[in-house]
Write an enzyme that holds these catalytic residues in place. Sequence first.
Site, PDB file in Angstrom:
ATOM      1  CD  GLU A  97      14.754  63.928  44.311  1.00  0.00           C
ATOM      2  OE1 GLU A  97      13.621  64.350  44.597  1.00  0.00           O
ATOM      3  OE2 GLU A  97      15.779  64.626  44.396  1.00  0.00           O
ATOM      4  CG  HIS A  98      12.337  63.435  38.928  1.00  0.00           C
ATOM      5  ND1 HIS A  98      11.103  62.838  38.947  1.00  0.00           N
ATOM      6  CD2 HIS A  98      12.337  64.294  39.976  1.00  0.00           C
ATOM      7  CE1 HIS A  98      10.365  63.332  39.933  1.00  0.00           C
ATOM      8  NE2 HIS A  98      11.094  64.216  40.567  1.00  0.00           N
ATOM      9  CG  ASP A 147      14.251  51.899  22.577  1.00  0.00           C
ATOM     10  OD1 ASP A 147      13.291  51.358  22.000  1.00  0.00           O
ATOM     11  OD2 ASP A 147      14.536  53.106  22.426  1.00  0.00           O
TER      12      ASP A 147
END
Length: 257
Positions: free
Chosen positions: A75-76, A165
Site C-alpha cells: 500500500e505505502h 536516482d
Amino acid sequence: MEQLLRAELRTRTLRAFGSSGAGCISEGYAYDTDTGPVFVKVNRRTQSGIKAWGPDGRFAPLQPEAQGEGQGPGEHGCGADSAEPQGVSKFGFSTVTCCGFIPQVNEWQDDWPAFFTQHRLQAQLDLIEKDYADRETRELWSRLQVKIPDLFSGIEIVPALLHGDLWSGNVAEDDQGPIIYDPASFYGHSEFELAIALMFGGFPRSFFTAYHRKIPKAPGFDKRLLLYQLFNYLNHWNHFGREYRSPSLGMMRKLLR
C-alpha cells in the site's frame, strides 16, 4: 528498532559497528548478524521504514515500527510484489519503489509518456498541491501537461532498467570497481537517468561521452532532459521545501517556450 531487526533478519547476533551516519533523508547503521554484516537504512517518517542490505545481495524491506495500522508494503512501502512482464516490454516495476521517502507507483504501462506523466510528474505535483496549494504551479502545469506527448514524437523508447536516482552522491568505488546505491528502480526511458546525473554536482564529461557512444542522442533529447530534470526539482521541493519552488517553476517555463 533492534528487536524488529532481530525478528525480520532471523538473527540472534545483532552487534553495531562503525559510526552511524545520516544522509539528507535517512539514517544509516551497520550491524554484524548471524549471516554476516548488514547495512541498515532508517527513515522515521510515517509510510517510510527500515531497510537492511547484506553482502549476499539479501534485501529486507521492514515495516516501520510506527505503522501499527496494518498498512503493508503493497500500500505505502517499497515492497509490493506483482508479476514482471517476461522480457520486460512495458514501463514500470514489479514493486513499489521509493525515491527518498516518497513511494513511487510502478504499475505496468505500455506508454512511456503516459506512465511518466501520471506516476512521476503528476504524483509529485499532487503532493505539492496538498502541501502548498501553489496557484502558479497549478497554472503552469495545466499548460505543460498537454504538450508532453509532443516531446516524444517520432522516437522509439525501449524499457531500460534504471537506477532511478543516479546523482553523484549515490555512487562510489572500491578496489573492485564502481558501486551504486540508494536505487529508486523501475523500467523506463534510458534518458531519464541522465537528468539527475547532470544535477547537484553531476558526473564528469567523460561519463556522458562514453554513454552517448553506446546510446546516441535521439532527436529532441535536450528538451526531454529538461522535462526529466523537472521531476527531480519537484521531488526535491517535496523533500526539502520551498527553496526548490523557483527552479521547479523556472523549468516549467523553459519547457513552455
